[in-house]
Write a protein that holds these residues in place. Structure first.
Motif, PDB file in Angstrom:
ATOM      1  N   HIS A 307       0.835  -1.208   0.000  1.00 11.77           N
ATOM      2  CA  HIS A 307       0.000   0.000   0.000  1.00 11.77           C
ATOM      3  C   HIS A 307       0.871   1.262   0.000  1.00 11.77           C
ATOM      4  CE1 HIS A 307      -3.940   1.837   0.524  1.00 11.77           C
ATOM      5  NE2 HIS A 307      -3.494   2.578   1.534  1.00 11.77           N
ATOM      6  N   ALA A 308       1.941   1.239   0.797  1.00  4.46           N
ATOM      7  CA  ALA A 308       2.854   2.391   0.860  1.00  4.46           C
ATOM      8  C   ALA A 308       3.544   2.607  -0.481  1.00  4.46           C
ATOM      9  CB  ALA A 308       3.884   2.177   1.962  1.00  4.46           C
ATOM     10  N   GLN A 309       3.953   1.518  -1.121  1.00  2.00           N
ATOM     11  CA  GLN A 309       4.594   1.653  -2.434  1.00  2.00           C
ATOM     12  C   GLN A 309       3.601   2.173  -3.474  1.00  2.00           C
ATOM     13  OE1 GLN A 309       5.403  -1.828  -4.818  1.00  2.00           O
ATOM     14  NE2 GLN A 309       7.457  -1.094  -5.318  1.00  2.00           N
ATOM     15  N   LYS A 310       2.392   1.618  -3.458  1.00  2.00           N
ATOM     16  CA  LYS A 310       1.371   1.999  -4.439  1.00  2.00           C
ATOM     17  C   LYS A 310       1.069   3.496  -4.367  1.00  2.00           C
ATOM     18  CE  LYS A 310      -2.533   1.644  -6.950  1.00  2.00           C
ATOM     19  NZ  LYS A 310      -2.552   1.332  -8.390  1.00  2.00           N
ATOM     20  N   HIS A 311       1.010   4.052  -3.138  1.00  2.00           N
ATOM     21  CA  HIS A 311       0.574   5.444  -2.961  1.00  2.00           C
ATOM     22  C   HIS A 311       1.726   6.377  -2.582  1.00  2.00           C
ATOM     23  CE1 HIS A 311      -3.605   4.299  -3.431  1.00  2.00           C
ATOM     24  NE2 HIS A 311      -3.418   3.319  -2.572  1.00  2.00           N
ATOM     25  N   ASN A 312       2.948   5.884  -2.689  1.00  2.00           N
ATOM     26  CA  ASN A 312       4.133   6.701  -2.397  1.00  2.00           C
ATOM     27  C   ASN A 312       4.062   7.324  -1.000  1.00  2.00           C
ATOM     28  OD1 ASN A 312       6.669   7.775  -3.038  1.00  2.00           O
ATOM     29  ND2 ASN A 312       5.791   9.673  -3.825  1.00  2.00           N
ATOM     30  N   LEU A 313       3.721   6.501  -0.005  1.00  2.00           N
ATOM     31  CA  LEU A 313       3.618   6.971   1.373  1.00  2.00           C
ATOM     32  C   LEU A 313       4.997   6.941   2.042  1.00  2.00           C
ATOM     33  CD1 LEU A 313       0.286   5.183   2.349  1.00  2.00           C
ATOM     34  CD2 LEU A 313       0.617   7.453   1.355  1.00  2.00           C
ATOM     35  N   ASP A 314       5.132   7.703   3.122  1.00  2.00           N
ATOM     36  CA  ASP A 314       6.451   7.908   3.729  1.00  2.00           C
ATOM     37  C   ASP A 314       6.865   6.809   4.692  1.00  2.00           C
ATOM     38  OD1 ASP A 314       6.697  10.297   2.388  1.00  2.00           O
ATOM     39  OD2 ASP A 314       5.916  11.499   4.043  1.00  2.00           O
ATOM     40  N   ARG A 315       5.928   6.314   5.485  1.00  2.00           N
ATOM     41  CA  ARG A 315       6.313   5.343   6.515  1.00  2.00           C
ATOM     42  C   ARG A 315       5.132   4.482   6.923  1.00  2.00           C
ATOM     43  NH1 ARG A 315       7.224   9.944   8.086  1.00  2.00           N
ATOM     44  NH2 ARG A 315       9.456   9.596   8.230  1.00  2.00           N
ATOM     45  N   ILE A 316       5.474   3.434   7.667  1.00  2.00           N
ATOM     46  CA  ILE A 316       4.483   2.530   8.239  1.00  2.00           C
ATOM     47  C   ILE A 316       4.645   2.591   9.749  1.00  2.00           C
ATOM     48  CG2 ILE A 316       3.748   0.119   8.458  1.00  2.00           C
ATOM     49  CD1 ILE A 316       5.008  -0.259   5.588  1.00  2.00           C
ATOM     50  N   ILE A 317       3.553   2.838  10.447  1.00  2.00           N
ATOM     51  CA  ILE A 317       3.607   2.951  11.904  1.00  2.00           C
ATOM     52  C   ILE A 317       2.710   1.869  12.508  1.00  2.00           C
ATOM     53  CG2 ILE A 317       3.168   4.438  13.904  1.00  2.00           C
ATOM     54  CD1 ILE A 317       3.542   6.848  11.969  1.00  2.00           C
ATOM     55  N   TYR A 318       3.324   0.977  13.269  1.00  2.00           N
ATOM     56  CA  TYR A 318       2.576  -0.050  13.986  1.00  2.00           C
ATOM     57  C   TYR A 318       2.330   0.430  15.411  1.00  2.00           C
ATOM     58  CZ  TYR A 318       2.573  -3.857  10.617  1.00  2.00           C
ATOM     59  OH  TYR A 318       2.315  -4.642   9.527  1.00  2.00           O
ATOM     60  N   VAL A 319       1.066   0.424  15.818  1.00  2.00           N
ATOM     61  CA  VAL A 319       0.680   0.881  17.157  1.00  2.00           C
ATOM     62  C   VAL A 319       0.171  -0.341  17.917  1.00  2.00           C
ATOM     63  CG1 VAL A 319      -0.698   2.507  18.476  1.00  2.00           C
ATOM     64  CG2 VAL A 319       0.042   3.098  16.148  1.00  2.00           C
ATOM     65  N   ILE A 320       0.857  -0.677  19.009  1.00  2.00           N
ATOM     66  CA  ILE A 320       0.606  -1.922  19.732  1.00  2.00           C
ATOM     67  C   ILE A 320       0.323  -1.579  21.187  1.00  2.00           C
ATOM     68  CG2 ILE A 320       1.686  -4.096  20.431  1.00  2.00           C
ATOM     69  CD1 ILE A 320       3.145  -4.125  17.797  1.00  2.00           C
ATOM     70  N   PRO A 321      -0.644  -2.247  21.820  1.00  2.00           N
ATOM     71  CA  PRO A 321      -1.043  -1.832  23.168  1.00  2.00           C
ATOM     72  C   PRO A 321      -0.019  -2.094  24.251  1.00  2.00           C
ATOM     73  CG  PRO A 321      -2.247  -3.803  22.504  1.00  2.00           C
ATOM     74  CD  PRO A 321      -1.521  -3.316  21.291  1.00  2.00           C
ATOM     75  N   PHE A 322       0.751  -3.165  24.112  1.00  2.00           N
ATOM     76  CA  PHE A 322       1.639  -3.553  25.210  1.00  2.00           C
ATOM     77  C   PHE A 322       3.076  -3.659  24.735  1.00  2.00           C
ATOM     78  CE2 PHE A 322      -2.445  -5.847  26.073  1.00  2.00           C
ATOM     79  CZ  PHE A 322      -2.897  -4.957  27.032  1.00  2.00           C
ATOM     80  N   THR A 323       3.998  -3.213  25.570  1.00  2.00           N
ATOM     81  CA  THR A 323       5.417  -3.323  25.226  1.00  2.00           C
ATOM     82  C   THR A 323       5.835  -4.775  25.073  1.00  2.00           C
ATOM     83  OG1 THR A 323       6.011  -3.263  27.564  1.00  2.00           O
ATOM     84  CG2 THR A 323       6.043  -1.183  26.383  1.00  2.00           C
ATOM     85  N   SER A 324       5.104  -5.698  25.700  1.00  2.00           N
ATOM     86  CA  SER A 324       5.473  -7.106  25.668  1.00  2.00           C
ATOM     87  C   SER A 324       5.485  -7.672  24.254  1.00  2.00           C
ATOM     88  CB  SER A 324       4.509  -7.925  26.528  1.00  2.00           C
ATOM     89  OG  SER A 324       3.174  -7.695  26.130  1.00  2.00           O
ATOM     90  N   ILE A 325       4.647  -7.141  23.361  1.00  2.00           N
ATOM     91  CA  ILE A 325       4.637  -7.690  22.009  1.00  2.00           C
ATOM     92  C   ILE A 325       5.333  -6.795  20.990  1.00  2.00           C
ATOM     93  CG2 ILE A 325       2.694  -9.269  22.184  1.00  2.00           C
ATOM     94  CD1 ILE A 325       0.883  -7.055  21.159  1.00  2.00           C
ATOM     95  N   ILE A 326       5.683  -5.574  21.396  1.00  2.00           N
ATOM     96  CA  ILE A 326       6.468  -4.740  20.481  1.00  2.00           C
ATOM     97  C   ILE A 326       7.794  -5.424  20.179  1.00  2.00           C
ATOM     98  CG2 ILE A 326       7.884  -2.658  20.391  1.00  2.00           C
ATOM     99  CD1 ILE A 326       5.667  -1.044  21.200  1.00  2.00           C
ATOM    100  N   ASP A 327       8.475  -5.875  21.219  1.00  2.00           N
ATOM    101  CA  ASP A 327       9.782  -6.503  21.030  1.00  2.00           C
ATOM    102  C   ASP A 327       9.672  -7.714  20.105  1.00  2.00           C
ATOM    103  OD1 ASP A 327      11.249  -5.011  23.369  1.00  2.00           O
ATOM    104  OD2 ASP A 327       9.400  -5.791  24.213  1.00  2.00           O
ATOM    105  N   GLN A 328       8.659  -8.538  20.376  1.00  2.00           N
ATOM    106  CA  GLN A 328       8.475  -9.756  19.590  1.00  2.00           C
ATOM    107  C   GLN A 328       8.172  -9.422  18.137  1.00  2.00           C
ATOM    108  OE1 GLN A 328       5.471 -12.927  20.824  1.00  2.00           O
ATOM    109  NE2 GLN A 328       4.419 -11.965  19.094  1.00  2.00           N
ATOM    110  N   ASN A 329       7.158  -8.578  17.900  1.00  2.00           N
ATOM    111  CA  ASN A 329       6.736  -8.287  16.528  1.00  2.00           C
ATOM    112  C   ASN A 329       7.788  -7.518  15.755  1.00  2.00           C
ATOM    113  OD1 ASN A 329       4.433  -9.480  17.462  1.00  2.00           O
ATOM    114  ND2 ASN A 329       3.061  -7.815  16.969  1.00  2.00           N
ATOM    115  N   ALA A 330       8.417  -6.551  16.424  1.00  2.00           N
ATOM    116  CA  ALA A 330       9.464  -5.775  15.751  1.00  2.00           C
ATOM    117  C   ALA A 330      10.632  -6.674  15.365  1.00  2.00           C
ATOM    118  CB  ALA A 330       9.942  -4.641  16.652  1.00  2.00           C
ATOM    119  N   GLN A 331      10.959  -7.644  16.214  1.00  2.18           N
ATOM    120  CA  GLN A 331      12.079  -8.530  15.917  1.00  2.18           C
ATOM    121  C   GLN A 331      11.759  -9.444  14.736  1.00  2.18           C
ATOM    122  OE1 GLN A 331      15.112  -8.155  17.431  1.00  2.18           O
ATOM    123  NE2 GLN A 331      15.715  -9.429  15.700  1.00  2.18           N
ATOM    124  N   VAL A 332      10.512  -9.918  14.674  1.00  2.00           N
ATOM    125  CA  VAL A 332      10.101 -10.739  13.536  1.00  2.00           C
ATOM    126  C   VAL A 332      10.286  -9.964  12.233  1.00  2.00           C
ATOM    127  CG1 VAL A 332       8.095 -11.773  12.383  1.00  2.00           C
ATOM    128  CG2 VAL A 332       8.489 -12.196  14.814  1.00  2.00           C
TER     129      VAL A 332
END
Length: 817
Positions: A307-332
């Motif tokens: 979607h970002a490539q199609k519309h020439n968007l600048d960034r992708i922002i993932y908003v996650i409720p708990f820090t416990s899964i930020i580390d996991q998802n970001a690492q994946v």
């Protein structure tokens, strides 16, 4: 001071190099213009950049700066008491007055835009100021009518370089400069249904432009203070979306070649393909409703990258409720997209710990993240602070939300009091800032069914990415939920015995509770009566500690029996697969999320999830859990009634819809963020029409205020908390790495070194509430890093099993490694 003398904006501490006011204003105007170009207001960004520090041409400021930095000798006539004058030399009103004076006798349209510009300029050190304050005073007029001997405007106009004045005049008369703002305001008024929504979203537009200025000012200051570090900042120069897409698609080819794919693997492929198919849609609001374990992390990334490539968007922002899964998802994601060592941290940026103190000095302003990366992982707390919080630190990032894909994972965890403000923000970002928003969850809240007069999500008919949700949920059914609630409740030892029994039957058991106190009690009970390995997880443990424990758990799951006792942090996206789950009764959405940790990969015929009620539990202060629990108990009772219209199945879209209907109806009065400001009011009102303040003004002055923007921005920001109490991060000495980071924080004072250290420190940080900080201070358990104010914990207050403790733990229980 001679007219031909150089006027100085900044003096570098280490070598006393000088940056001229002219140079600083021009640099900031260029960056601010670039930031604002994303939403059609480049000229506006340029103008406020040129005028934001206009008052620094004054003799008062020059003498203050020279005295503070040693440039002026203490015995000189121009020397002043810089310490006593700190924060008292007004250098931001002059530029605002210049714009206001230009427009105040012109048409109302020009006055509206001039007020907006002036507000951004006067607020660039303090956070957005009140237009009307809550006592009904016209703060804006008070500032604009401030005496010349205090704002120095007349002096500044005599001293500023003629070419700078000429640039400003050209912009003031450029139809695009004022026209871009008027076009934006007109579009808002044409789309929104009432004055509350129009005024609220107009306020968001002010904050968006304000963000462009703050970021530009801080960035130019950082570039001047640390010229050697300029190349390390990306400033929007990222790797191409095409390169990242190729890396992700290569990973999918690898998945495809995996032998013996399960039914769940095939369903995850179906979900991913649906995300790919819809990625070419026009920008807007999307929902991605997928059962837990459906592979939302990579599927939503696939949508976002294409979607970002199609519309020439600048960034992708993932908003996650708990820090416990930020580390996991970001690492994946990092493992897939950051292939080269040189790319580490330059493609995927994690920003979740609130390490910096609320009161900022020059150093921690420079250290603050501004989300300068192509893919950001952050928390809902940080995102909501960016949209509505006080000061300048969080607001600085808001312009990065424009021209972006914003993915909200587990959207059902949105704080209830922010619902209307959040819905308005999503509508604004997607309609006026060329952004797309994806609301991801297995338990989609009914954000399109709340009061439309106060702000609700306006979905298109085709907003859902998945073509057939009911069939998908049926195909991905892997568990049965059993209602085990009993009148007297479950005692701690009974819960421990049930966990052991389930471990005997299914090989592993996860117990999810609502409070840390219960987690520790059940952990201790299990330790006492079984030889099975028992694990504990809570937010008192730093992310590195939790990740280490989760790694151990994952390695053992399926190979040897184990029990894990956790707070609710584990239920939102943590990739674990237990044989059975016991969940303390809470909101139905939480129960469904907990069920997603059971038989996650479909390796068993069916998994068992037991909903129980503890005999002892104190959750009166945990309002969201308490309210959700009561609605869930109602749903579970009604499920036993044959003609209730609710399926006899907890994890079913229709059951979840009924739950949110009841839950939102029960809490409708909380959704506007009610506050006490000496009267009952709401942040929605303070940030829109501000009706009560207007009424007070009218009663005192017998007329309405002669300004368009009437919001109490500052008062609202001071009352806003995205969670019930503001947290601050404390760096903890977990393991060798944690201890080394703390040692380095105390020993290295170069900004570029601390910037790197603070990024690393997020993995060794525990976010705590003010009452916990107070207890730790009373125990002398925390220290403060000089100059930047970051807090660190003494080793004897970190428990090897439970994490941060307000009591000193004994030698066997804290980590010496």
């Amino acid at each position: 001071m001679a007219l031909n003398k150089e006027f100085i904006a900044h003096i570098r501490k280490d070598n006393h190099d000088k940056q001229s006011v002219k140079n600083h204003l021009e640099n900031v105007s260029v960056i601010s213009s670039l930031n604002a170009s994303k939403f059609g207001m480049a000229k506006a960004g340029e103008l406020i950049g040129l005028l934001h520090d206009f008052g620094k041409y004054s003799e008062a400021f020059q003498n203050y700066l020279g005295s503070a930095t040693g440039l002026i000798n203490q015995d000189g006539d121009e020397y002043v008491d810089s310490q006593g004058l700190k924060g008292k030399i007004d250098h931001s009103t002059a530029g605002a007055q210049y714009i206001w004076n230009f427009a105040k006798d012109k048409k109302m349209q020009e006055q509206i835009v001039a007020q907006l510009f002036a507000l951004c300029i006067t607020s660039h050190h303090s956070g957005l100021n009140d237009c009307l304050n809550i006592e009904g005073e016209n703060n804006f007029f008070i500032r604009m009518e401030k005496a010349d001997h205090k704002t120095h405007l007349g002096e500044v106009l005599r001293k500023a370089e003629p070419e700078t004045i000429e640039k400003i005049k050209i912009l003031l008369n450029d139809s695009e400069c004022f026209g871009g703002i008027l076009k934006g305001l007109k579009k808002i008024s044409q789309i929104e249904k009432n004055e509350t929504l129009v005024r609220f979203q107009s306020g968001l537009m002010i904050r968006m432009l304000y963000s462009c200025l703050i970021d530009a000012d801080r960035l130019d200051t950082a570039n001047f203070e640390n010229p050697s570090d300029v190349k390390k900042r990306q400033n929007g120069k990222y790797v191409s979306w095409e390169l990242l897409l190729n890396r992700l698609e290569d990973k999918y080819i690898e998945f495809e070649s995996k032998p013996n794919k399960s039914k769940v693997d095939n369903l995850r492929k179906l979900i991913s393909n649906a995300c790919f198919d819809r990625s070419s849609d026009k920008t807007g609001i999307f929902t991605l409703t997928v059962p837990t374990g459906g592979g939302k992390t990579l599927a939503s990334l696939r949508f976002a990258l294409h979607h970002a490539q199609k519309h020439n968007l600048d960034r992708i922002i993932y908003v996650i409720p708990f820090t416990s899964i930020i580390d996991q998802n970001a690492q994946v994601v990092r493992d897939i997209l950051e292939i080269d060592k040189s790319e580490e941290g330059r493609i995927v940026l994690e920003h979740h710990s609130n390490l910096m103190p609320d009161i900022q000095n020059w150093k921690n302003k420079i250290l603050t993240e501004n989300w300068d990366a192509p893919i950001i992982y952050t928390t809902s707390v940080q995102l909501l602070e960016t949209l509505f919080g006080g000061g300048t630190r969080s607001a600085r990032r808001m312009h990065q939300l424009a021209n972006s894909v914003i993915v909200f994972d587990e959207i059902q965890t949105l704080p209830i009091k922010t619902v209307h403000m959040f819905c308005n923000a999503v509508n604004y970002l997607t309609r006026h800032c060329n952004s797309s928003v994806v609301l991801c969850t297995a338990t989609q809240p009914l954000l399109n069914n709340v009061d439309e007069n106060k702000g609700r999500i306006n979905f298109d008919k085709d907003n859902e990415i998945m073509p057939d949700i009911k069939t998908l949920f049926a195909d991905l059914k892997r568990v049965e939920v059993e209602n085990k609630i009993k009148p007297q409740g479950w005692e701690t030892d009974e819960i421990a015995s049930l966990a052991i029994e389930q471990t005997n039957d299914s090989g592993s058991c996860l117990v999810i509770v609502n409070t840390k106190k219960n987690a520790q009690a059940i952990y201790n009970a299990c330790q006492r009566i079984t030889d099975y390995p028992v694990y504990h997880l809570s937010t008192s443990m730093c992310p590195a500690h939790r990740m280490e424990k989760l790694t151990e758990i994952r390695e053992k799951l399926g190979n040897e029996p184990l029990i894990c006792i956790s707070t609710q942090l584990i239920e939102a996206g943590v990739d674990v697969d237990f044989g059975s789950v016991i969940r303390f009764v809470a909101g139905l959405d939480s129960i469904a999320q907990a069920a997603g940790r059971c038989n996650r990969n479909g390796l068993r015929d069916i998994g068992k999830v037991f909903v129980i009620n503890p005999a002892e539990e104190t959750i009166d202060s945990l309002v969201d859990i308490k309210e959700g629990k009561e609605v869930s108990e109602r749903i579970l009772r009604e499920m036993k009634i044959t003609d209730s219209g609710i399926p006899n199945e907890v994890i079913h879209p229709a059951t979840m819809d009924r739950y949110f209907q009841y839950y939102f109806y029960k809490r409708a009065n909380e959704m506007s963020y009610p506050v006490d400001v000496g009267r009952e009011d709401s942040l929605l009102e303070l940030l829109s029409t501000n009706g009560l303040s207007v009424e007070i003004y009218k009663r005192i002055n017998s007329k309405l205020p002669d300004i368009y923007f009437r919001q109490s921005f500052k008062a609202a920001a001071e009352k806003f908390k995205s969670i019930d109490a503001p947290t601050q991060g404390i760096v903890v000495p977990y393991g060798i790495a944690g201890k080394e980071i703390i040692a380095d924080l105390f020993s290295k004072f170069a900004v570029e070194q601390q910037f790197s250290l603070l990024k690393k420190a997020q993995r060794y940080t525990v976010n705590v509430f003010p009452n916990i900080i107070k207890k730790l201070q009373e125990q002398h358990a925390i220290q403060e890093v000089p100059e930047i104010g970051v807090l660190v914990l003494k080793a004897e207050y970190y428990h090897k099993d439970f994490g941060l403790s307000t009591e000193k733990v004994n030698d066997m229980e804290f980590l010496n490694s």
